[in-house]
Scaffold this motif. Structure first.
Motif, PDB file in Angstrom:
ATOM      1  N   ARG A  26       0.825  -1.216   0.000  1.00  9.97           N
ATOM      2  CA  ARG A  26       0.000   0.000   0.000  1.00  9.97           C
ATOM      3  C   ARG A  26       0.852   1.254   0.000  1.00  9.97           C
ATOM      4  N   ARG A  27       2.079   1.147   0.494  1.00 13.00           N
ATOM      5  CA  ARG A  27       2.989   2.304   0.463  1.00 13.00           C
ATOM      6  C   ARG A  27       3.583   2.494  -0.931  1.00 13.00           C
ATOM      7  N   LEU A  28       3.643   1.416  -1.711  1.00 15.68           N
ATOM      8  CA  LEU A  28       4.266   1.464  -3.028  1.00 15.68           C
ATOM      9  C   LEU A  28       3.275   1.659  -4.175  1.00 15.68           C
ATOM     10  N   LEU A  29       2.050   1.169  -3.998  1.00 16.83           N
ATOM     11  CA  LEU A  29       1.073   1.187  -5.085  1.00 16.83           C
ATOM     12  C   LEU A  29      -0.226   1.847  -4.633  1.00 16.83           C
ATOM     13  N   THR A  30      -0.958   2.375  -5.583  1.00 14.93           N
ATOM     14  CA  THR A  30      -2.277   2.935  -5.278  1.00 14.93           C
ATOM     15  C   THR A  30      -3.252   1.793  -5.020  1.00 14.93           C
ATOM     16  N   GLU A  31      -4.392   2.127  -4.425  1.00 15.74           N
ATOM     17  CA  GLU A  31      -5.400   1.101  -4.179  1.00 15.74           C
ATOM     18  C   GLU A  31      -5.888   0.496  -5.485  1.00 15.74           C
ATOM     19  N   ALA A  35     -11.959 -11.188 -14.295  1.00 15.86           N
ATOM     20  CA  ALA A  35     -12.140 -10.033 -15.174  1.00 15.86           C
ATOM     21  C   ALA A  35     -13.391  -9.246 -14.783  1.00 15.86           C
ATOM     22  N   LEU A  36     -14.484  -9.952 -14.501  1.00 12.20           N
ATOM     23  CA  LEU A  36     -15.712  -9.270 -14.072  1.00 12.20           C
ATOM     24  C   LEU A  36     -15.506  -8.556 -12.739  1.00 12.20           C
ATOM     25  N   GLY A  37     -14.810  -9.203 -11.819  1.00  9.96           N
ATOM     26  CA  GLY A  37     -14.516  -8.579 -10.529  1.00  9.96           C
ATOM     27  C   GLY A  37     -13.700  -7.316 -10.690  1.00  9.96           C
ATOM     28  N   LEU A  38     -12.710  -7.367 -11.567  1.00 12.15           N
ATOM     29  CA  LEU A  38     -11.875  -6.190 -11.819  1.00 12.15           C
ATOM     30  C   LEU A  38     -12.698  -5.042 -12.394  1.00 12.15           C
ATOM     31  N   LEU A  39     -13.566  -5.358 -13.345  1.00  7.97           N
ATOM     32  CA  LEU A  39     -14.423  -4.316 -13.928  1.00  7.97           C
ATOM     33  C   LEU A  39     -15.330  -3.685 -12.873  1.00  7.97           C
ATOM     34  N   CYS A  40     -15.941  -4.518 -12.052  1.00  3.48           N
ATOM     35  CA  CYS A  40     -16.824  -3.989 -10.993  1.00  3.48           C
ATOM     36  C   CYS A  40     -16.043  -3.147  -9.994  1.00  3.48           C
ATOM     37  N   ALA A  41     -14.906  -3.645  -9.558  1.00  5.27           N
ATOM     38  CA  ALA A  41     -14.124  -2.933  -8.530  1.00  5.27           C
ATOM     39  C   ALA A  41     -13.590  -1.601  -9.056  1.00  5.27           C
ATOM     40  N   THR A  42     -13.045  -1.596 -10.259  1.00  2.24           N
ATOM     41  CA  THR A  42     -12.503  -0.342 -10.790  1.00  2.24           C
ATOM     42  C   THR A  42     -13.625   0.638 -11.121  1.00  2.24           C
ATOM     43  N   GLY A  43     -14.768   0.118 -11.542  1.00  2.00           N
ATOM     44  CA  GLY A  43     -15.918   0.987 -11.787  1.00  2.00           C
ATOM     45  C   GLY A  43     -16.389   1.656 -10.508  1.00  2.00           C
ATOM     46  N   ALA A  44     -16.402   0.901  -9.419  1.00  2.00           N
ATOM     47  CA  ALA A  44     -16.808   1.476  -8.122  1.00  2.00           C
ATOM     48  C   ALA A  44     -15.821   2.527  -7.643  1.00  2.00           C
ATOM     49  N   ILE A  45     -14.543   2.290  -7.869  1.00  2.00           N
ATOM     50  CA  ILE A  45     -13.520   3.266  -7.455  1.00  2.00           C
ATOM     51  C   ILE A  45     -13.687   4.563  -8.245  1.00  2.00           C
ATOM     52  N   ALA A  62      -9.203  -8.462  -2.028  1.00  2.03           N
ATOM     53  CA  ALA A  62     -10.351  -8.378  -1.111  1.00  2.03           C
ATOM     54  C   ALA A  62     -10.158  -7.377   0.027  1.00  2.03           C
ATOM     55  N   PRO A  63      -9.061  -7.436   0.786  1.00  2.97           N
ATOM     56  CA  PRO A  63      -8.939  -6.447   1.866  1.00  2.97           C
ATOM     57  C   PRO A  63      -8.801  -5.013   1.358  1.00  2.97           C
ATOM     58  N   VAL A  64      -8.178  -4.845   0.206  1.00  2.00           N
ATOM     59  CA  VAL A  64      -8.044  -3.497  -0.347  1.00  2.00           C
ATOM     60  C   VAL A  64      -9.411  -2.984  -0.789  1.00  2.00           C
ATOM     61  N   MET A  65     -10.227  -3.867  -1.386  1.00  2.00           N
ATOM     62  CA  MET A  65     -11.573  -3.449  -1.789  1.00  2.00           C
ATOM     63  C   MET A  65     -12.407  -3.051  -0.576  1.00  2.00           C
ATOM     64  N   ALA A  66     -12.270  -3.770   0.527  1.00  2.00           N
ATOM     65  CA  ALA A  66     -13.006  -3.416   1.747  1.00  2.00           C
ATOM     66  C   ALA A  66     -12.587  -2.038   2.237  1.00  2.00           C
ATOM     67  N   SER A  67     -11.304  -1.763   2.153  1.00  2.00           N
ATOM     68  CA  SER A  67     -10.793  -0.462   2.569  1.00  2.00           C
ATOM     69  C   SER A  67     -11.327   0.648   1.666  1.00  2.00           C
ATOM     70  N   VAL A  68     -11.304   0.402   0.364  1.00  2.00           N
ATOM     71  CA  VAL A  68     -11.805   1.391  -0.598  1.00  2.00           C
ATOM     72  C   VAL A  68     -13.294   1.620  -0.383  1.00  2.00           C
ATOM     73  N   ALA A  69     -14.035   0.535  -0.156  1.00  2.00           N
ATOM     74  CA  ALA A  69     -15.480   0.671   0.053  1.00  2.00           C
ATOM     75  C   ALA A  69     -15.773   1.555   1.257  1.00  2.00           C
ATOM     76  N   SER A  70     -14.997   1.404   2.312  1.00  2.00           N
ATOM     77  CA  SER A  70     -15.193   2.258   3.490  1.00  2.00           C
ATOM     78  C   SER A  70     -14.830   3.707   3.198  1.00  2.00           C
ATOM     79  N   ALA A  71     -13.816   3.905   2.371  1.00  2.00           N
ATOM     80  CA  ALA A  71     -13.358   5.265   2.075  1.00  2.00           C
ATOM     81  C   ALA A  71     -14.325   6.031   1.173  1.00  2.00           C
ATOM     82  N   ILE A  72     -15.051   5.321   0.303  1.00  2.00           N
ATOM     83  CA  ILE A  72     -15.895   6.025  -0.674  1.00  2.00           C
ATOM     84  C   ILE A  72     -17.367   6.063  -0.276  1.00  2.00           C
ATOM     85  N   THR A  73     -17.716   5.490   0.871  1.00  2.00           N
ATOM     86  CA  THR A  73     -19.115   5.528   1.297  1.00  2.00           C
ATOM     87  C   THR A  73     -19.248   6.379   2.557  1.00  2.00           C
TER      88      THR A  73
END
Length: 168
Positions: A41-46, A155-165, A88-99
């Motif tokens: 997380r220090r080296l890459l974006t979510e 691939a579907l998961g990636l599309l959904c996750a990046t779309g939500a971000i 999965a844990p990064v998506m949970a973190s992002v979900a908390s940050a954007i809601t």
């Protein structure tokens, strides 16, 4: 794990002890990957971490869908799929940050519901597809379909996750 054990026994004609060794190795890969999330997380974006996770999982599935099942391909795929677990844990973190904070519980519950659904349906479908592949233990043709579906799911998961971000 039971379906992975079935795959190992069918594809490589391994004993239960050897299958347990592969599963333990995958667990160690998973532990190492999840332990490295803070550093990553220090080296890459979510977004980059989520993309890395889904792409690594898809690459592991693609490896198993296209190459002969050998110790090297299975361990390589297991490593790539373990790297995929960072999503999965990064998506949970992002979900908390954007809601909004008032919706955190509902969003986390929805993520857990989808996770549980995947953990229930995925192995059932995988096992059914794997069991329907013709052949004898040790001489089965590589069951590419279950792993190809893994690529599609990633691939579907990636599309959904990046779309939500992007919307967040």
């Amino acid at each position: 794990i039971t379906n992975f054990q079935l795959f190992l026994q069918t594809a490589l004609n391994l004993s239960s002890t050897d299958c347990a060794s592969y599963i333990a190795t995958f667990s160690l890969f998973s532990l190492g990957t999840k332990s490295s999330i803070l550093l990553l997380r220090r080296l890459l974006t979510e977004r980059a971490l989520i993309t890395l996770g889904f792409c690594a999982f898809a690459a592991g599935c693609l490896l198993l869908a296209t190459l002969a099942p050998t110790s090297a391909t299975i361990l390589g795929a297991a490593f790539m799929m373990a790297v995929g677990l960072i999503a999965a844990p990064v998506m949970a973190s992002v979900a908390s940050a954007i809601t909004p904070s008032s919706r955190h519980g509902a969003v986390q519950a929805l993520l857990q519901a989808f996770s549980c659904l995947a953990e229930g349906i995925g192995p059932a479908v995988f096992g059914w597809l794997l069991a329907s592949v013709p052949g004898k233990p040790g001489h089965v043709e590589l069951p590419g379909l279950p792993f190809s579906l893994g690529v599609v799911a990633a691939a579907l998961g990636l599309l959904c996750a990046t779309g939500a971000i992007e919307r967040g």
